[in-house]
Design an enzyme around this catalytic site. Structure first.
Site, short mmCIF file in Angstrom:
data_model
loop_
_atom_site.label_atom_id
_atom_site.label_comp_id
_atom_site.label_asym_id
_atom_site.label_seq_id
_atom_site.Cartn_x
_atom_site.Cartn_y
_atom_site.Cartn_z
N LYS A 1 2.38 -3.77 6.72
CA LYS A 1 2.82 -3.77 5.31
C LYS A 1 4.34 -3.57 5.23
CE LYS A 1 -1.31 -4.32 3.57
NZ LYS A 1 -1.70 -5.64 3.05
N SER B 1 0.84 -1.20 0.00
CA SER B 1 0.00 0.00 0.00
C SER B 1 0.87 1.24 0.00
CB SER B 1 -0.86 -0.02 1.27
OG SER B 1 -1.45 1.23 1.48
N TYR C 1 -1.56 -0.85 11.03
CA TYR C 1 -1.85 -1.42 9.70
C TYR C 1 -0.66 -1.19 8.76
CZ TYR C 1 -3.62 -1.62 4.91
OH TYR C 1 -3.75 -1.89 3.57
P1 NAD Z 1 -11.04 -6.86 1.53
O1 NAD Z 1 -11.24 -6.85 3.01
O2 NAD Z 1 -12.21 -6.59 0.67
O3 NAD Z 1 -10.37 -8.25 1.08
C1 NAD Z 1 -9.53 -8.99 1.93
C2 NAD Z 1 -10.03 -10.43 1.90
O4 NAD Z 1 -9.18 -11.23 2.70
C3 NAD Z 1 -11.46 -10.57 2.44
O5 NAD Z 1 -12.20 -11.35 1.54
C4 NAD Z 1 -11.25 -11.27 3.78
O6 NAD Z 1 -12.36 -12.07 4.11
C5 NAD Z 1 -9.99 -12.07 3.52
N1 NAD Z 1 -9.19 -12.36 4.72
C6 NAD Z 1 -8.79 -11.49 5.69
N2 NAD Z 1 -8.03 -12.14 6.59
C7 NAD Z 1 -7.94 -13.43 6.18
C8 NAD Z 1 -7.29 -14.58 6.68
N3 NAD Z 1 -6.59 -14.52 7.82
N4 NAD Z 1 -7.39 -15.73 5.99
C9 NAD Z 1 -8.11 -15.80 4.84
N5 NAD Z 1 -8.75 -14.74 4.32
C10 NAD Z 1 -8.67 -13.57 4.98
O7 NAD Z 1 -9.88 -5.82 1.22
P2 NAD Z 1 -9.35 -5.26 -0.18
O8 NAD Z 1 -9.68 -3.82 -0.25
O9 NAD Z 1 -9.74 -6.17 -1.28
O10 NAD Z 1 -7.78 -5.35 0.08
C11 NAD Z 1 -6.99 -6.45 -0.37
C12 NAD Z 1 -5.55 -6.22 0.00
O11 NAD Z 1 -5.12 -4.97 -0.55
C13 NAD Z 1 -5.29 -6.12 1.50
O12 NAD Z 1 -4.06 -6.74 1.77
C14 NAD Z 1 -5.20 -4.64 1.76
O13 NAD Z 1 -4.40 -4.35 2.89
C15 NAD Z 1 -4.54 -4.16 0.47
N6 NAD Z 1 -4.80 -2.74 0.13
C16 NAD Z 1 -6.09 -2.31 -0.01
C17 NAD Z 1 -6.34 -0.98 -0.32
C18 NAD Z 1 -7.74 -0.45 -0.48
O14 NAD Z 1 -7.92 0.78 -0.50
N7 NAD Z 1 -8.77 -1.27 -0.62
C19 NAD Z 1 -5.26 -0.10 -0.49
C20 NAD Z 1 -3.96 -0.58 -0.35
C21 NAD Z 1 -3.75 -1.92 -0.03
#
Ligand code: NAD
Ligand code: UDP
Length: 342
Positions: A153, A125, A149
């Protein structure tokens, strides 16, 4: 064609990436504990792509399950989305964040190493840049954390850098996402926050839908053109395409490569509100309130490494993202919860 393990495949970014992978002809196995998502997202992913995927319900911290999964089928690579992602919650529940995000990634990497699967794409991120010293932000900027958080990362990136340095078999791409918004143009999959959204775009969508009265704009006294915070918003379908390119790159190269995924363009809160209104015809009432603690004024990417190394550029406009995000929101006012179980 490749077979990929996609952790967090039912989540917001994972589901859009799963569509892109299936459409490119890859085989997808999703591993998700559905702590922040619904298996219905995966049914819709298959429907959009016109191809099945394998959905495994389970936790990335479950070493025995990972061992079984890697023993059952040979994977060409892993795309690792599964993590907790709410900054505020990470301050109040840091151990849950270190456990899911750091211990979860460690368990996954150990299982991969035992199975000799060494191609890894990680969801990092732009938060790893903290308050940037210079804009646009390049991958060479120092990385640091400003909340638990972000710390998870930074720690995982360190682990990945060390792993790739220790063992030349590994190829790791750490994708530093800027601000993904929008939804698949079909309106079938999108972001489905459980609670009051923390992020700007889903909050705007809920105001447009009448679920929230007005948007609170966190400060108009920032040192930016209109005084509101500036970010680099990119369409989630562009982000999904970036994963495909990153996986192709990781298959050909070795080592640890951090890559920004952003548009290179900063957009203010008010500009995003106006773009949304123009694209959807909905009006978004807002009030200016105090700054949010921990916020930064402005953040946007230098996306040239993504273009040079991955051959990737963000192609879709903010207006497209707004129209697509609104299509998802208006057709699924209660997200996946609104759909009867099949
Ligand atoms: P999200 O919460 O929609 O998706 C994460 C998924 O992982 C969910 O389906 C959740 O059920 C699953 N999950 C969480 N912990 C778990 C575990 N221990 N075992 C199995 N499954 C698990 O989030 P997102 O927005 O799709 O983000 C995906 C990734 O991208 C994350 O790593 C997040 O930190 C990173 N990210 C997101 C953003 C954003 O703005 N959405 C920005 C930068 C980075
Ligand atoms: N923001 C806002 N009201 C909200 C949510 C966010 O004014 O309800 C602002 C926030 O201060 C920042 C921008 O919108 O300037 C993007 O915030 P978001 O939380 O979506 O992303 P991040 O700050 O994590 O990059």
């Amino acid at each position: 064609m490749a077979r990929l393990l996609v952790t967090g495949g039912a989540g917001y970014i994972g589901s859009h990436t799963a569509v892109a992978l299936l459409e490119a002809g890859h085989e997808v196995v999703s591993l998700d504990n559905y702590s922040n998502s619904s298996p219905r997202a995966l049914e819709r992913v298959s429907r959009i792509a016109g191809r099945p995927l394998t959905a495994v319900e389970g936790d990335v911290r479950d070493a025995a399950l990972l061992k079984r999964l890697f023993a059952q089928q040979p994977f060409d690579g892993v795309i690792h989305f599964a993590a907790l992602k709410a900054v505020g919650e990470s301050v109040s529940k840091p151990l849950a964040y270190y456990d899911n995000n750091v211990a979860g990634t460690l368990a996954l990497l150990q299982a991969m190493q035992s199975a000799a699967v060494t191609c890894f794409v990680f969801s990092s991120s732009a938060t790893v840049y903290g308050a940037p010293d210079e804009l646009p932000i390049t991958e060479q900027a120092p990385i640091r954390s400003t909340n638990p958080y972000g710390a998870t990362k930074v720690m995982v990136e360190q682990m990945l850098r060390d792993l790739a340095a220790a063992d030349a078999a590994w190829s790791v791409v750490s994708l530093r996402y800027f601000n993904p918004i929008g939804a698949h143009p079909s309106g079938e999959i999108g972001e489905d926050p459980n609670d009051i959204p923390n992020n700007l775009f889903p909050f705007i969508c809920q105001v447009a839908a009448g679920r929230r009265e007005r948007l609170a704009v966190f400060g108009n006294d920032w040192p930016t053109a209109d005084g509101t915070g500036v970010r680099d918003y990119l369409h989630v379908a562009d982000l999904a395409a970036g994963h495909l390119r990153a996986f192709d790159f990781a298959r050909r190269r070795r080592g640890f490569t951090p890559v920004n995924l952003g548009t290179g363009r900063g957009v203010s809160v008010l500009q995003l509100v106006h773009a949304f209104e123009a694209a959807t015809g909905r009006s978004i009432p807002f009030s200016i309130v105090e700054r949010r603690p921990g916020d930064i004024a402005a953040c946007w990417a230098d996306p040239s490494a993504a273009a040079r190394l991955l051959g990737w550029r963000a192609e879709r406009s903010i207006e497209q993202a707004c129209a697509d995000g609104w299509r998802w929101q208006s057709r699924n006012p209660d997200g996946y919860r609104g759909e009867a179980a099949t």
